[in-house]
Design an enzyme around this catalytic site. Structure first.
Site, PDB file in Angstrom:
ATOM      1  N   HIS A 108      33.467  38.602  38.229  1.00 51.33           N
ATOM      2  CA  HIS A 108      33.140  40.242  38.109  1.00 51.33           C
ATOM      3  C   HIS A 108      34.230  40.652  39.113  1.00 51.33           C
ATOM      4  O   HIS A 108      33.910  40.486  40.404  1.00 51.33           O
ATOM      5  CB  HIS A 108      31.968  40.237  38.238  1.00 51.33           C
ATOM      6  CG  HIS A 108      31.771  42.053  37.952  1.00 51.33           C
ATOM      7  ND1 HIS A 108      31.309  42.617  36.857  1.00 51.33           N
ATOM      8  CD2 HIS A 108      32.087  43.144  38.900  1.00 51.33           C
ATOM      9  CE1 HIS A 108      31.510  44.006  36.936  1.00 51.33           C
ATOM     10  NE2 HIS A 108      31.847  44.167  37.989  1.00 51.33           N
ATOM     11  N   CYS A 109      35.272  41.260  38.846  1.00 53.79           N
ATOM     12  CA  CYS A 109      36.346  41.746  39.776  1.00 53.79           C
ATOM     13  C   CYS A 109      35.998  43.304  40.014  1.00 53.79           C
ATOM     14  O   CYS A 109      36.219  44.154  39.160  1.00 53.79           O
ATOM     15  CB  CYS A 109      37.793  41.558  39.382  1.00 53.79           C
ATOM     16  SG  CYS A 109      39.005  41.810  40.297  1.00 53.79           S
ATOM     17  N   PRO A 110      35.625  43.580  41.208  1.00 59.29           N
ATOM     18  CA  PRO A 110      35.320  45.145  41.409  1.00 59.29           C
ATOM     19  C   PRO A 110      36.644  45.903  41.634  1.00 59.29           C
ATOM     20  O   PRO A 110      36.604  47.013  41.369  1.00 59.29           O
ATOM     21  CB  PRO A 110      34.621  44.977  42.948  1.00 59.29           C
ATOM     22  CG  PRO A 110      35.000  43.566  43.449  1.00 59.29           C
ATOM     23  CD  PRO A 110      35.225  42.659  42.474  1.00 59.29           C
ATOM     24  N   GLY A 164      37.251  46.614  38.096  1.00 59.08           N
ATOM     25  CA  GLY A 164      36.169  47.254  37.656  1.00 59.08           C
ATOM     26  C   GLY A 164      35.496  46.790  36.036  1.00 59.08           C
ATOM     27  O   GLY A 164      34.932  47.366  35.387  1.00 59.08           O
TER      28      GLY A 164
END
Lengths: 462, 162
Positions: free
Chosen positions: A187-189, A192
């Protein structure tokens, strides 16, 4: 007894039960809703379901802002000097790269990463049946796993308690988005969104093009400052003339290390057909596996692995965001209009029935001929939703009135008694003995959770 | 379509007796491939149909569920999914072209996978109309279940006295 009149019901005008589910059905009856509106995961949707984002997309504006600001400063302050001193292709290349970066970023952020829709209640029940041979347990059972053979290698499939299914291989449940994602990478912040099967190629092209862009801007800015300081001025003077270049230098310098590192890492993953998740967990590392076994998904050829991951066929989205919800919550999707029933007096009716049930009623009553011939095509159905085991007597008067209708109905023509405590599938019938229905589908009864609450308001036939 | 409407009518008129789920088969990796084993729930149904046909008079004759036919359907579906996910020159060209156009081309044209999915939907509808609806079964397109299962809905037998 009240002199109740049998009336035809227009389901579209039903509005008596105070429960929130009633409003939900009202909305469904009044307007067709799209599936994204009732999506169970933690996602946000825009443009009527066309764009999907994780709920926590806080850093995406920062990423976008940094890229736009850096590129803007570059085009505004560095390009004029470089065009006059070097070549016009510099802003052209810069423009193409920036466009590529922004497009890839937006595609990564707004694409469904490969979310698996949650299992339907029927599926979940089927899986439960296969797992639990003994009766129900009051505690949460230990994590369920299933071992399968993939390319002659044993792989464990885990059961997802949230999505109620065995996760396919390489699928992982993202706790931030609360979804199972196929070929889950991470999950790449910054982006997003989760990075999974469907948007990995966009993510990869984003980081590669970003590496090129940051390197390009860094190089151009260094060239710019060098050229300026060569005209007999000192470095300090050159910087003072173009302060924006320093900002760009700082941003690019700090980004380059992480972006280049990330690109290199993902290039390695693509070449060996691995995901970040698998690499971090060491699922197929040489320490765990013998010489012979390894990654069962790898084609053992770098070119093939790259082509498969980046240029393979684009899988479709499985969640069908823009599809319409069926009017009956659980039956197969039908988008047919409700048949127009003339409404005489609908204020006393309390019903949660849907078009399917009504039509079935019509047919079963017409065919069986157990009810008085004066009964209209559609008879009042008293269906109660009890999320908790609320006794029906506590419900609003219209409910009680319709129960009296049911009682009248029974009084008029004796209908066969109904055994209580039958399986969930027949729970719909057990609360309405006046109406002999064919057993609805289990998924249908889910909508009308009737439970085993006693019919306190029911008036027995005299 | 008139054919679709009749199937929906059947769904509304008949009632569901059971649902059987054909799970995915992962022995060849993550490609979409369903188990071709004939489910035991459908086998047991054949016996009950025999009982009904002896004691009750139907207005139409019910065919037994053909094991070969069912396995053939699943095998054809597997082949269609394999065609959709095939790694050939076509998919590579499509992928490279998409990469060069910054994936904007995906917004304009239909991918190969989507074209095959449409073919699959048509095939399933055909099979339902010709073979499974007369037997009181209904196959649900796996895409509606996230490509996890093939859902076979078994409808309850009812004597048609209407």
């Amino acid at each position: 007894m009240k002199n109740c009149e049998y009336q035809q019901i227009d389901p579209r005008a039903l509005s008596v039960s105070p429960s929130s589910v009633q409003n939900h059905t009202e909305k469904k009856v009044q307007r067709l809703r799209r599936k994204w509106e009732v999506f169970p995961g933690k996602n946000r949707f825009f443009c009527d379901g066309r764009i999907i984002l994780a709920r926590q997309s806080g850093i995406l504006p920062v990423t976008l802002g940094l890229i736009v600001v850096t590129c803007g400063l570059f085009f505004a302050f560095d390009c004029p000097f470089l065009v006059t001193h070097l070549t016009v292709f510099i802003p052209v290349i810069g423009g193409v790269l920036s466009l590529f970066v922004v497009t890839s970023l937006l595609r990564t952020s707004f694409t469904d990463p490969g979310i698996l829709p949650r299992a339907t209640p029927d599926e979940a029940a089927d899986i439960e049946k296969q797992i639990d041979n003994s009766g129900s347990s009051t505690y949460r059972p230990p994590p369920r796993t299933k071992e399968i053979l993939i390319n002659q290698q044993v792989v464990k499939l885990k059961y997802c308690f949230t999505c109620k299914m065995f996760r396919p291989p390489r699928t992982s449940h993202c706790s931030l988005c609360d979804n199972c994602v196929e070929r889950f990478d991470h999950h790449c912040p910054w982006v997003g969104n989760c990075v999974g099967k469907r948007n990995y190629r966009f993510f990869y092209s984003f980081i590669i093009s970003l590496s090129f862009l940051t390197s390009f801007i860094f190089g151009c800015v260094v060239t710019h400052i060098t050229l300026r300081s060569q005209d007999g001025k000192s470095l300090i003077q050159a910087i003072q003339e173009s302060p924006a270049s320093v900002v760009e230098l700082v941003i690019c310098f700090f980004s380059i290390w992480s972006i280049l590192g990330l690109s290199g890492f993902h290039t390695y993953l693509v070449a060996s057909n691995l995901t970040t998740n698998e690499d971090i967990k060491g699922s197929w590392s040489s320490k765990r596996c013998t010489e012979e076994s390894g990654n069962p998904y790898s084609y053992n050829n770098i070119m093939t692995n790259c082509c498969v991951t980046l240029c393979g066929p684009m899988p479709p989205s499985l969640i069908d965001r823009r599809g319409f919800l069926p009017l009956v919550a659980a039956s197969p999707a039908t988008e047919t209009e409700l048949p127009p029933f003339p409404v005489k007096n609908d204020t006393n009716m309390c019903t949660k029935s849907t078009k399917d049930v009504l039509e079935r009623l019509v047919r079963s009553l017409d065919s069986r001929g157990r009810c008085p011939p004066g009964a209209p095509k559609t008879t009042p159905v008293a269906v109660e939703i009890s999320a908790a085991a609320t006794p029906p007597a506590e419900r609003s008067p219209p409910t009680g009135c319709s129960r009296q209708h049911a009682g009248r109905h029974t009084a008029a023509a004796p209908c066969p008694p109904f055994a209580r405590g039958r399986e969930r599938r027949d729970s719909f019938q057990s609360s309405n003995p006046a109406f002999r229905l064919a057993s609805p589908s289990p998924s249908l009864s889910r909508t009308f959770i009737l439970g085993e609450a006693p019919d306190v308001g029911f008036i027995p036939p005299p | 379509m008139a054919e679709t409407h009749s199937l929906q009518d059947m769904r509304q008129q008949a009632s569901v007796a059971a649902k059987v789920f054909i799970q995915r088969d992962y022995t060849n990796g993550t490609v979409c491939h369903f188990q071709t084993k004939f489910p035991s729930e459908l086998e047991s149904r054949q016996q009950s149909m025999a009982f009904w046909s002896n004691s009750t008079c139907f207005q139409f004759s019910r065919e037994k569920i053909n094991k070969q036919q069912f396995e053939e359907t699943v095998r054809t579906l597997n082949n269609l999914y394999a065609e959709a996910e095939k790694l050939g020159s076509q998919s590579y060209i499509e992928g490279c072209l998409a990469c060069l156009t910054a994936y904007i081309i995906f917004l304009c044209m239909e991918t190969h996978y989507e074209k095959v999915l449409k073919k699959i939907a048509k095939y399933i509808q055909e099979q339902n109309e010709k073979i499974y609806a007369p037997q009181g079964l209904l196959l649900t397109d796996p895409i509606e279940r996230g490509l996890r299962v093939i859902e076979v809905t078994i409808f309850e037998e009812r004597s048609l006295t209407r």
